[in-house]
Design an enzyme around this catalytic site. Structure first.
Site, PDB file in Angstrom:
ATOM      1  N   VAL A   2      -9.116  10.402   9.453  1.00  0.00           N
ATOM      2  CA  VAL A   2      -9.614  10.695   8.094  1.00  0.00           C
ATOM      3  C   VAL A   2      -8.820  11.838   7.471  1.00  0.00           C
ATOM      4  O   VAL A   2      -8.436  11.777   6.297  1.00  0.00           O
ATOM      5  CB  VAL A   2     -11.122  11.031   8.112  1.00  0.00           C
ATOM      6  CG1 VAL A   2     -11.611  11.345   6.709  1.00  0.00           C
ATOM      7  CG2 VAL A   2     -11.915   9.868   8.685  1.00  0.00           C
ATOM      8  N   ARG A  23      -0.673   4.205  14.803  1.00  0.00           N
ATOM      9  CA  ARG A  23      -0.466   3.335  15.977  1.00  0.00           C
ATOM     10  C   ARG A  23      -1.251   2.037  15.841  1.00  0.00           C
ATOM     11  O   ARG A  23      -0.844   0.993  16.301  1.00  0.00           O
ATOM     12  CB  ARG A  23      -0.933   4.048  17.258  1.00  0.00           C
ATOM     13  CG  ARG A  23       0.020   5.077  17.798  1.00  0.00           C
ATOM     14  CD  ARG A  23      -0.567   5.714  19.038  1.00  0.00           C
ATOM     15  NE  ARG A  23      -1.952   6.128  18.843  1.00  0.00           N
ATOM     16  CZ  ARG A  23      -2.779   6.481  19.823  1.00  0.00           C
ATOM     17  NH1 ARG A  23      -2.360   6.448  21.076  1.00  0.00           N
ATOM     18  NH2 ARG A  23      -4.007   6.863  19.570  1.00  0.00           N
ATOM     19  N   SER A  24      -2.411   2.155  15.206  1.00  0.00           N
ATOM     20  CA  SER A  24      -3.267   0.981  15.007  1.00  0.00           C
ATOM     21  C   SER A  24      -2.909   0.311  13.675  1.00  0.00           C
ATOM     22  O   SER A  24      -3.104   0.894  12.610  1.00  0.00           O
ATOM     23  CB  SER A  24      -4.740   1.413  14.996  1.00  0.00           C
ATOM     24  OG  SER A  24      -5.518   0.485  14.300  1.00  0.00           O
ATOM     25  N   LYS A  64      -4.589  13.927  17.370  1.00  0.00           N
ATOM     26  CA  LYS A  64      -5.414  14.793  18.208  1.00  0.00           C
ATOM     27  C   LYS A  64      -4.520  15.724  19.008  1.00  0.00           C
ATOM     28  O   LYS A  64      -3.537  15.295  19.613  1.00  0.00           O
ATOM     29  CB  LYS A  64      -6.283  13.944  19.139  1.00  0.00           C
ATOM     30  CG  LYS A  64      -7.350  14.747  19.838  1.00  0.00           C
ATOM     31  CD  LYS A  64      -8.303  13.874  20.620  1.00  0.00           C
ATOM     32  CE  LYS A  64      -9.328  14.758  21.313  1.00  0.00           C
ATOM     33  NZ  LYS A  64     -10.212  13.995  22.182  1.00  0.00           N
ATOM     34  N   ASN A  91      -5.162  20.625  14.996  1.00  0.00           N
ATOM     35  CA  ASN A  91      -5.736  21.874  15.522  1.00  0.00           C
ATOM     36  C   ASN A  91      -5.097  22.186  16.872  1.00  0.00           C
ATOM     37  O   ASN A  91      -5.742  22.145  17.909  1.00  0.00           O
ATOM     38  CB  ASN A  91      -7.252  21.732  15.692  1.00  0.00           C
ATOM     39  CG  ASN A  91      -8.007  22.476  14.614  1.00  0.00           C
ATOM     40  OD1 ASN A  91      -7.479  23.390  13.989  1.00  0.00           O
ATOM     41  ND2 ASN A  91      -9.242  22.094  14.389  1.00  0.00           N
ATOM     42  N   LYS A 172      -4.765  29.909  12.183  1.00  0.00           N
ATOM     43  CA  LYS A 172      -5.822  28.894  12.038  1.00  0.00           C
ATOM     44  C   LYS A 172      -6.853  29.037  13.156  1.00  0.00           C
ATOM     45  O   LYS A 172      -8.061  28.899  12.936  1.00  0.00           O
ATOM     46  CB  LYS A 172      -5.200  27.489  12.056  1.00  0.00           C
ATOM     47  CG  LYS A 172      -6.220  26.337  12.077  1.00  0.00           C
ATOM     48  CD  LYS A 172      -7.140  26.388  10.854  1.00  0.00           C
ATOM     49  CE  LYS A 172      -7.941  25.139  10.597  1.00  0.00           C
ATOM     50  NZ  LYS A 172      -8.715  24.564  11.651  1.00  0.00           N
ATOM     51  N   HIS A 175      -8.950  31.963  12.312  1.00  0.00           N
ATOM     52  CA  HIS A 175      -9.818  31.503  11.214  1.00  0.00           C
ATOM     53  C   HIS A 175     -11.035  30.771  11.786  1.00  0.00           C
ATOM     54  O   HIS A 175     -12.172  31.014  11.393  1.00  0.00           O
ATOM     55  CB  HIS A 175      -9.027  30.574  10.281  1.00  0.00           C
ATOM     56  CG  HIS A 175      -9.867  29.684   9.412  1.00  0.00           C
ATOM     57  ND1 HIS A 175     -10.550  28.582   9.901  1.00  0.00           N
ATOM     58  CD2 HIS A 175     -10.150  29.724   8.082  1.00  0.00           C
ATOM     59  CE1 HIS A 175     -11.213  27.993   8.918  1.00  0.00           C
ATOM     60  NE2 HIS A 175     -10.981  28.662   7.805  1.00  0.00           N
ATOM     61  N   GLU A 179     -14.955  31.708  11.717  1.00  0.00           N
ATOM     62  CA  GLU A 179     -15.930  30.698  11.257  1.00  0.00           C
ATOM     63  C   GLU A 179     -17.115  30.615  12.228  1.00  0.00           C
ATOM     64  O   GLU A 179     -18.274  30.572  11.797  1.00  0.00           O
ATOM     65  CB  GLU A 179     -15.208  29.354  11.163  1.00  0.00           C
ATOM     66  CG  GLU A 179     -15.996  28.195  10.634  1.00  0.00           C
ATOM     67  CD  GLU A 179     -15.174  26.911  10.700  1.00  0.00           C
ATOM     68  OE1 GLU A 179     -15.692  25.915  11.240  1.00  0.00           O
ATOM     69  OE2 GLU A 179     -14.020  26.901  10.237  1.00  0.00           O
ATOM     70  N   LYS A 249     -15.517  22.399  19.445  1.00  0.00           N
ATOM     71  CA  LYS A 249     -14.296  21.655  19.793  1.00  0.00           C
ATOM     72  C   LYS A 249     -13.313  22.513  20.581  1.00  0.00           C
ATOM     73  O   LYS A 249     -12.222  22.073  20.900  1.00  0.00           O
ATOM     74  CB  LYS A 249     -13.624  21.134  18.518  1.00  0.00           C
ATOM     75  CG  LYS A 249     -14.372  19.972  17.882  1.00  0.00           C
ATOM     76  CD  LYS A 249     -13.580  19.420  16.714  1.00  0.00           C
ATOM     77  CE  LYS A 249     -14.260  18.201  16.111  1.00  0.00           C
ATOM     78  NZ  LYS A 249     -13.566  17.743  14.903  1.00  0.00           N
ATOM     79  N   ARG A 276     -23.329  29.292  21.327  1.00  0.00           N
ATOM     80  CA  ARG A 276     -23.286  27.820  21.316  1.00  0.00           C
ATOM     81  C   ARG A 276     -23.469  27.274  22.728  1.00  0.00           C
ATOM     82  O   ARG A 276     -24.140  26.260  22.925  1.00  0.00           O
ATOM     83  CB  ARG A 276     -21.962  27.326  20.719  1.00  0.00           C
ATOM     84  CG  ARG A 276     -21.829  27.629  19.242  1.00  0.00           C
ATOM     85  CD  ARG A 276     -20.798  26.749  18.576  1.00  0.00           C
ATOM     86  NE  ARG A 276     -20.526  27.204  17.221  1.00  0.00           N
ATOM     87  CZ  ARG A 276     -19.761  26.547  16.360  1.00  0.00           C
ATOM     88  NH1 ARG A 276     -19.186  25.404  16.728  1.00  0.00           N
ATOM     89  NH2 ARG A 276     -19.551  27.016  15.150  1.00  0.00           N
TER      90      ARG A 276
END
Length: 445
Positions: A2, A23-24, A64, A91, A172, A175, A179, A249, A276
């Site tokens: 996305v 790839r797909s 990814k 990321n 990042k 950052h 967050e 993540k 978390r």
């Protein structure tokens, strides 16, 4: 997928023709079918995709992080020419970016590790962009990145060259750590207002709406006020039926791990990561709640007064979190020879990204006034807030402790503030102990 699709659409909307490959085959066809009339040109082999581009080629990878990125790069290399540019917008862990930059440079290719913040909507409408790599390669992609970036209220695009090799992905990562801190501080404020005042969701929404009009004005406060009043299909408040387990993540963890490597006391952000983790121990917590005793929360007294105390505590906690984050950026800049511009970094966080907030301009101003300042708490504006708001933070933490309400990041903010302003800490005793059992020696005062 996305994020990649939305960035491609963003670039196309600025007047570019964009070659797309996945790839797909199905995913590529899906993007084209969903966006008829757009200047998106599909390719179904890597060779055709690469050969469709003008040289020097500018290839944006959105895959990814990890082995997938290496595999994607390896698939491109046979068809690249010297001087072509690969931009990794995932990321990615900054050490991987340093390695890839070194390896690709040796083969004559340019590699730009680029942090992209703003989520799916930001990717489409304008994210905050943090590119790192060879400066001359950045200059070749700067026109595109500048056009697709978010624009701050003063008209400045939220993109700037961060520094060499892994600098963009490092910024990042920090950052994302900030967050985590912001989100946990807000969650603790919510817990205090619910536990201390029994505020309804409507009252919480009203409170956060007011807060968003002042110093706390930010994307996260703005979405939180909306979350409080959102109802599910059964008419129940959605926030009340969401399981209290916060996933992650791993980027917050990376930030904390890096702080340990650099010897930086990133306590508030690290507590937000641990918060978390403890939230995910739901079964254990439910069992422990039936065994371990503690105080039952008493009402916190005057409603307006307590709400204002929590607001002040939240703002000062946020300042401590950013002070720690930017202190870590300074340590990393020294360690990795990045020559980071902290005022510019704060500037590009002002729009497009998840931590966008009005007060980031105060950070930019602080560095404009004194580029070499060791810690943001020492800047006049932040020092004054600390002077004026620390009593509220202390009162809120004391109330929480007395009433059994966990506030790990508020507590970390007080502990860090008091430790940082302490001319003398009890570490002399620790050093004496180390010398006693391990002959580690010590320095005299």
């Amino acid at each position: 997928a996305v994020m990649g699709r939305n960035l491609a659409l963003n670039i196309e909307s600025r007047g570019y023709t964009v070659s797309v490959f996945n790839r797909s085959r199905e995913k590529t066809e899906e993007v084209i079918a969903e966006n008829p009339g757009k200047k998106l040109v599909p390719y179904y082999t890597v060779k055709e995709f690469v050969e469709s581009l003008e040289t020097p080629r500018r290839i944006l990878l959105m895959v990814k992080a990890g082995a997938g990125t290496d595999a994607a790069i390896d698939s491109l290399k046979p068809y690249l020419d010297k001087g072509d540019i690969i931009i990794d917008g995932g990321n990615t862990f900054f050490q991987d970016t340093i390695r890839r930059n070194r390896e690709l440079s040796a083969e004559g290719f340019n590699f730009i590790g680029t942090g992209v913040s703003g989520g799916e909507e930001g990717a489409l409408k304008g994210p905050s962009i943090m590119p790192g790599g060879q400066k001359e390669a950045y200059e070749l992609v700067a026109p595109i990145l500048t056009k697709i970036a978010a624009v701050a209220e003063d008209g400045e695009p939220c993109v700037t060259y961060i520094g060499a090799d892994g600098a963009g992905h490092y910024v990042k990562m920090v950052h994302n750590g900030i967050e985590y801190g912001d989100m946990q501080l807000i969650a603790e404020a919510y817990s205090l207002l619910k536990g201390g005042l029994n505020l309804s969701n409507e009252e919480l929404a009203e409170t956060f709406t007011e807060w968003n009009k002042g110093e706390l004005n930010s994307y996260l406060i703005d979405i939180t006020k909306d979350i409080f009043t959102k109802k599910d299909e059964e008419g129940k408040y959605l926030v009340d039926v969401i399981l209290d387990e916060a996933a992650n993540k791993g980027t917050g963890k990376w930030t904390s791990q890096s702080s340990l490597d650099l010897g930086e006391p990133l306590s508030l952000i690290t507590e937000s990561v641990f918060a978390r983790y403890i939230s995910s121990l739901k079964e254990q917590r439910v069992a422990a709640s039936k065994v371990l005793s503690g105080p039952k929360a008493q009402l916190a007294g005057d409603k307006a007064e307590f709400i204002e105390k929590v607001r002040r505590a939240l703002y000062l906690g946020k300042i401590v979190s950013y002070a720690q984050g930017f202190s870590q950026l300074r340590a990393a800049s020294d360690e990795y020879n990045w020559d980071l511009n902290y005022g510019e970094i704060a500037k590009i966080f002002r729009a497009g990204c998840i931590i966008r907030a009005q007060f980031l301009q105060k950070i930019t101003d602080a560095y404009a006034e004194n580029a070499g300042i060791a810690n943001l708490l020492l800047a006049p504006y932040f020092k004054k807030i600390a002077d004026d708001y620390q009593q509220a933070l202390r009162d809120v933490v004391a109330y929480a402790v007395q009433n059994g309400i966990p506030v790990p990041t508020f507590s970390a903010a007080v502990a860090y503030y008091d430790s940082y302003r302490a001319a003398v800490l009890p570490a002399n005793l620790i050093q004496a102990q180390r010398d006693y059992f391990g002959a580690h020696t010590y320095k005299r005062t």
